[in-house]
Design a protein around this motif. Structure first.
Motif, mmCIF file in Angstrom:
data_model
loop_
_atom_site.group_PDB
_atom_site.id
_atom_site.type_symbol
_atom_site.label_atom_id
_atom_site.label_comp_id
_atom_site.label_asym_id
_atom_site.label_seq_id
_atom_site.Cartn_x
_atom_site.Cartn_y
_atom_site.Cartn_z
ATOM 1 N N SER A 144 0.840 -1.200 0.000
ATOM 2 C CA SER A 144 0.000 0.000 0.000
ATOM 3 C C SER A 144 0.875 1.251 0.000
ATOM 4 C CB SER A 144 -0.888 0.000 1.250
ATOM 5 O OG SER A 144 -0.093 0.169 2.394
ATOM 6 N N PRO A 145 0.273 2.407 -0.332
ATOM 7 C CA PRO A 145 1.057 3.648 -0.325
ATOM 8 C C PRO A 145 1.659 3.925 1.059
ATOM 9 C CG PRO A 145 -1.138 4.017 -1.246
ATOM 10 C CD PRO A 145 -1.113 2.614 -0.760
ATOM 11 N N ALA A 146 0.905 3.540 2.120
ATOM 12 C CA ALA A 146 1.399 3.790 3.470
ATOM 13 C C ALA A 146 2.672 2.992 3.741
ATOM 14 C CB ALA A 146 0.327 3.427 4.485
ATOM 15 N N ALA A 147 2.672 1.725 3.278
ATOM 16 C CA ALA A 147 3.858 0.897 3.467
ATOM 17 C C ALA A 147 5.036 1.497 2.708
ATOM 18 C CB ALA A 147 3.581 -0.533 2.988
ATOM 19 N N ALA A 148 4.720 2.012 1.518
ATOM 20 C CA ALA A 148 5.773 2.625 0.707
ATOM 21 C C ALA A 148 6.354 3.858 1.409
ATOM 22 C CB ALA A 148 5.216 3.016 -0.660
ATOM 23 N N ALA A 149 5.506 4.538 2.189
ATOM 24 C CA ALA A 149 5.973 5.738 2.874
ATOM 25 C C ALA A 149 6.722 5.410 4.163
ATOM 26 C CB ALA A 149 4.794 6.653 3.186
ATOM 27 N N GLY A 150 6.822 4.117 4.478
ATOM 28 C CA GLY A 150 7.624 3.710 5.630
ATOM 29 C C GLY A 150 6.835 3.563 6.916
ATOM 30 N N LEU A 151 5.511 3.606 6.832
ATOM 31 C CA LEU A 151 4.696 3.425 8.034
ATOM 32 C C LEU A 151 4.693 1.957 8.412
ATOM 33 C CD1 LEU A 151 2.969 5.585 9.554
ATOM 34 C CD2 LEU A 151 0.994 4.442 8.598
ATOM 35 N N LYS A 152 4.796 1.648 9.712
ATOM 36 C CA LYS A 152 4.788 0.251 10.134
ATOM 37 C C LYS A 152 3.897 0.072 11.357
ATOM 38 C CE LYS A 152 9.135 1.082 12.532
ATOM 39 N NZ LYS A 152 8.903 2.521 12.545
ATOM 40 N N SER A 153 3.592 -1.182 11.674
ATOM 41 C CA SER A 153 2.707 -1.431 12.803
ATOM 42 C C SER A 153 3.398 -0.985 14.095
ATOM 43 C CB SER A 153 2.323 -2.899 12.865
ATOM 44 O OG SER A 153 3.217 -3.601 13.667
ATOM 45 N N GLY A 154 2.610 -0.422 15.018
ATOM 46 C CA GLY A 154 3.170 0.091 16.267
ATOM 47 C C GLY A 154 3.453 1.580 16.209
ATOM 48 N N ASP A 155 3.455 2.159 15.005
ATOM 49 C CA ASP A 155 3.686 3.597 14.890
ATOM 50 C C ASP A 155 2.548 4.375 15.560
ATOM 51 O OD1 ASP A 155 6.075 3.501 13.650
ATOM 52 O OD2 ASP A 155 5.342 3.928 11.622
ATOM 53 N N VAL A 156 2.907 5.532 16.087
ATOM 54 C CA VAL A 156 1.916 6.359 16.764
ATOM 55 C C VAL A 156 1.606 7.575 15.888
ATOM 56 C CG1 VAL A 156 1.514 7.864 18.726
ATOM 57 C CG2 VAL A 156 2.553 5.630 19.072
ATOM 58 N N ILE A 157 0.346 7.694 15.485
ATOM 59 C CA ILE A 157 -0.047 8.829 14.642
ATOM 60 C C ILE A 157 -0.597 9.927 15.537
ATOM 61 C CG2 ILE A 157 -1.546 9.608 12.772
ATOM 62 C CD1 ILE A 157 -1.552 6.722 11.744
ATOM 63 N N GLU A 158 0.088 11.032 15.493
ATOM 64 C CA GLU A 158 -0.257 12.160 16.363
ATOM 65 C C GLU A 158 -1.463 12.917 15.786
ATOM 66 O OE1 GLU A 158 1.393 12.761 19.196
ATOM 67 O OE2 GLU A 158 -0.088 14.336 19.535
ATOM 68 N N SER A 159 -1.414 13.153 14.494
ATOM 69 C CA SER A 159 -2.525 13.854 13.859
ATOM 70 C C SER A 159 -2.605 13.491 12.380
ATOM 71 C CB SER A 159 -2.375 15.368 14.029
ATOM 72 O OG SER A 159 -1.221 15.802 13.370
ATOM 73 N N ILE A 160 -3.806 13.583 11.851
ATOM 74 C CA ILE A 160 -4.026 13.319 10.430
ATOM 75 C C ILE A 160 -4.430 14.649 9.808
ATOM 76 C CG2 ILE A 160 -5.329 11.996 8.734
ATOM 77 C CD1 ILE A 160 -6.014 10.047 11.031
ATOM 78 N N GLY A 161 -3.620 15.126 8.902
ATOM 79 C CA GLY A 161 -3.912 16.432 8.298
ATOM 80 C C GLY A 161 -4.114 17.501 9.354
ATOM 81 N N GLY A 162 -3.377 17.367 10.452
ATOM 82 C CA GLY A 162 -3.462 18.379 11.496
ATOM 83 C C GLY A 162 -4.595 18.158 12.482
ATOM 84 N N ARG A 163 -5.404 17.096 12.293
ATOM 85 C CA ARG A 163 -6.536 16.858 13.182
ATOM 86 C C ARG A 163 -6.186 15.753 14.163
ATOM 87 N NH1 ARG A 163 -9.605 21.018 12.088
ATOM 88 N NH2 ARG A 163 -11.503 19.958 12.704
ATOM 89 N N LYS A 164 -6.664 15.917 15.399
ATOM 90 C CA LYS A 164 -6.366 14.936 16.433
ATOM 91 C C LYS A 164 -7.623 14.152 16.812
ATOM 92 C CE LYS A 164 -2.725 17.668 18.287
ATOM 93 N NZ LYS A 164 -1.843 17.674 19.406
ATOM 94 N N PRO A 165 -7.435 12.986 17.467
ATOM 95 C CA PRO A 165 -8.609 12.188 17.833
ATOM 96 C C PRO A 165 -9.594 12.953 18.711
ATOM 97 C CG PRO A 165 -6.585 10.966 18.272
ATOM 98 C CD PRO A 165 -6.176 12.346 17.876
ATOM 99 N N ALA A 166 -9.058 13.820 19.584
ATOM 100 C CA ALA A 166 -9.925 14.506 20.549
ATOM 101 C C ALA A 166 -10.963 15.387 19.871
ATOM 102 C CB ALA A 166 -9.067 15.344 21.493
ATOM 103 N N THR A 167 -10.673 15.841 18.654
ATOM 104 C CA THR A 167 -11.614 16.741 17.993
ATOM 105 C C THR A 167 -12.659 15.999 17.171
ATOM 106 O OG1 THR A 167 -10.137 16.943 16.095
ATOM 107 C CG2 THR A 167 -9.888 18.579 17.834
ATOM 108 N N ASN A 168 -12.668 14.663 17.262
ATOM 109 C CA ASN A 168 -13.604 13.834 16.481
ATOM 110 C C ASN A 168 -13.681 14.261 15.038
ATOM 111 O OD1 ASN A 168 -14.380 12.190 18.636
ATOM 112 N ND2 ASN A 168 -15.775 13.775 19.364
ATOM 113 N N PRO A 169 -12.549 14.275 14.352
ATOM 114 C CA PRO A 169 -12.568 14.793 12.986
ATOM 115 C C PRO A 169 -13.213 13.808 12.003
ATOM 116 C CG PRO A 169 -10.406 13.923 13.498
ATOM 117 C CD PRO A 169 -11.240 13.745 14.732
ATOM 118 N N THR A 170 -13.679 14.344 10.892
ATOM 119 C CA THR A 170 -14.068 13.473 9.790
ATOM 120 C C THR A 170 -13.276 13.920 8.567
ATOM 121 O OG1 THR A 170 -15.879 14.927 9.214
ATOM 122 C CG2 THR A 170 -16.403 13.035 10.588
ATOM 123 N N PHE A 171 -13.170 13.021 7.603
ATOM 124 C CA PHE A 171 -12.332 13.306 6.459
ATOM 125 C C PHE A 171 -13.073 13.009 5.169
ATOM 126 C CE2 PHE A 171 -9.632 12.262 9.992
ATOM 127 C CZ PHE A 171 -8.690 13.281 9.951
#
Lengths: 210, 264
Positions: B214-241
């Motif tokens: 997948s593109p994510a694997a190609a970008a070097g993401l692996k299991s156990g990684d911690v994602i701080e924010s997606i496009g600047g959004r955090k879990p606490a803000t209940n974002p949608t995409f």
């Protein structure tokens, strides 16, 4: 632990080349329009603390404030072509932040409409003006400072936005009356009287701290 | 500034005290990762609340579209039922007025071309009439055969992942080229589109697995990684995409330092 609160100074803050530091806001904007990323970084660097503090005092929620402050800069970045140097950049960025904060408050209001308390209080912002003052007795002296800040913050939060915006800009952010009038798109007289009224309202709410 | 000083002297004692109290409040600075967040959002391509605004619109569509289809289905069954009922010819004659029927139909169904595209039937099928009893107004075939079903499928069944073009492409997409509703996604579903299986863990997302190739694997993401924010959004803000098959910017936390990766 909130990740936001880790205060790590990143090296690049200090490594920003000296020339950018000496440029005016308008020069930085012009450089950003040319595609200079370091110029935009310097704008962020200059305004991130005041904008974050302003939004924090407006929303009384640090996470939310940081989120909207970042959003403010993103808006600035994407609208940079449309920015004109008619007035100070600080006026422009405070206005964006204010608009975001006010629409955030409206969104919250919509959310609370669904809650039970919403059934009994239709317009939270307007009713708060009639909130009775805090009549609890004074706490121990060593607790006062911490608690006082919390109580003041809460009292500010109960002001309707039209009073909250100018008083924070004036007494916390130290902006001039003229600038606040421009930010709020109001006349100078109206702005002054709103600030005065806001102080009066806060004085009532904070009776016990004088 | 002259006016400034004038005004300050106009202040009452009370006002001055409030002003002093506010001026003494502790200041809250931006967090150290502030600029990273701004850059991540800029990398994501547009102001987040603009996307959220369209999300609100689509949120309403989630209710409006099914309600509309349900009404269409109900209408079709009502008229279909009456037309097929031999015991009440008089009522049927009265009610089955082709103009009235047409009014209750949703726009896409009336459009013969799109019906043909969705059902993959020849366009002439839509104009055929069913063999009704004499004396009844004939109903075009595309009304009587519960048209709503045909419209429901492409909207509700919006494919989660399209098959790659090399594998022949998605059948659903091929059949419904015009009807593509891009609903707002929860972060976890959004990450899945990029081949990332992750779940909320406190204030971050934790990657459980990354699909090989997948593109994510190609970008070097692996299991156990911690994602701080997606496009600047955090879990606490209940974002949608909104999935737009564009690049996605993730901020990863790595032992107290942060790095931004962009996944195409």
């Amino acid at each position: 632990m909130a990740f936001d609160k880790i205060h790590r100074r990143s090296a690049e803050v200090y490594e920003t080349p000296v020339p950018e530091k000496n440029l005016s806001d308008h020069e930085l904007i012009a450089a950003t329009k040319e595609g200079d990323e370091t110029a935009f970084a310097e704008i962020v660097n200059r305004y991130r603390n005041p904008i974050t503090n302003y939004l924090y005092r407006f929303l009384n929620d640090y996470e939310e404030a940081v989120d909207l402050a970042q959003e403010t800069f993103v808006r600035v970045y994407f609208a940079i072509e449309r920015y004109h140097t008619d007035y100070a950049f600080s006026t422009y960025i405070y206005r964006i932040a204010t608009n975001l904060a006010i629409s955030e408050v409206r969104k919250r209001k919509r959310r609370t409409l669904m809650s039970l308390t919403g059934l009994f209080q239709s317009d939270a912002d307007d009713n708060t003006e009639y909130q009775p003052p805090d009549t609890r007795s004074l706490p121990d002296a060593d607790l006062i400072d911490g608690e006082r800040d919390t109580v003041i913050a809460r009292a500010i939060g109960t002001l309707p936005p039209k009073y909250r915006v100018p008083i924070i800009l004036r007494d916390i952010e130290g902006r001039s009356y003229e600038e606040i009038a421009t930010i709020m798109e109001l006349g100078l007289g109206t702005t002054k009287s709103r600030i005065s009224r806001a102080r009066g309202l806060l004085r009532e709410k904070l009776k016990h701290y004088f | 500034m002259n006016t400034q000083r004038e005004i300050e002297t106009e202040m009452t004692q009370d006002e001055r005290e409030v002003s002093r109290l506010l001026g003494e409040l502790r200041r809250f600075d931006a967090p150290a990762n502030f600029e990273f967040g701004v850059k991540a959002r800029i990398a994501a391509g547009k102001p987040a609340t603009a996307a959220a605004a369209s999300g609100v619109w689509l949120g309403y569509m989630k209710f409006v579209v099914p309600a509309f289809l349900l009404a269409a289905l109900g209408g079709a069954m009502f008229f279909g039922g009456l037309a097929g009922d031999a015991d009440v010819p008089a009522i049927a004659e009265q009610r089955v007025n082709p103009e009235a029927v047409e009014e209750t139909l949703p726009e896409p169904v009336r459009d013969e071309a799109s019906v043909a595209a969705v059902t993959d039937e020849p366009a002439s099928a839509a104009t055929e009439t069913l063999p009704f009893r004499e004396g009844l107004t004939p109903i075009p075939a595309f009304i009587a055969t519960r048209p709503a079903e045909r419209v429901v499928r492409p909207i509700v069944d919006t494919p989660v992942t399209a098959m790659p073009e090399s594998a022949g492409g998605s059948v659903d997409r091929a059949l419904s080229p015009a009807i593509e509703v891009n609903l707002p996604l929860a972060p976890v579903d959004y990450l899945k589109k990029y081949g990332i299986d992750a779940a909320v863990d406190g204030e971050v997302w934790r990657v459980a697995s990354v699909a090989a190739g997948s593109p994510a694997a190609a970008a070097g993401l692996k299991s156990g990684d911690v994602i701080e924010s997606i496009g600047g959004r955090k879990p606490a803000t209940n974002p949608t995409f909104q999935h737009s098959s564009g690049p996605m910017a993730l901020v990863l936390r790595d032992e107290g330092s942060f790095r931004i990766i962009t996944i195409d």
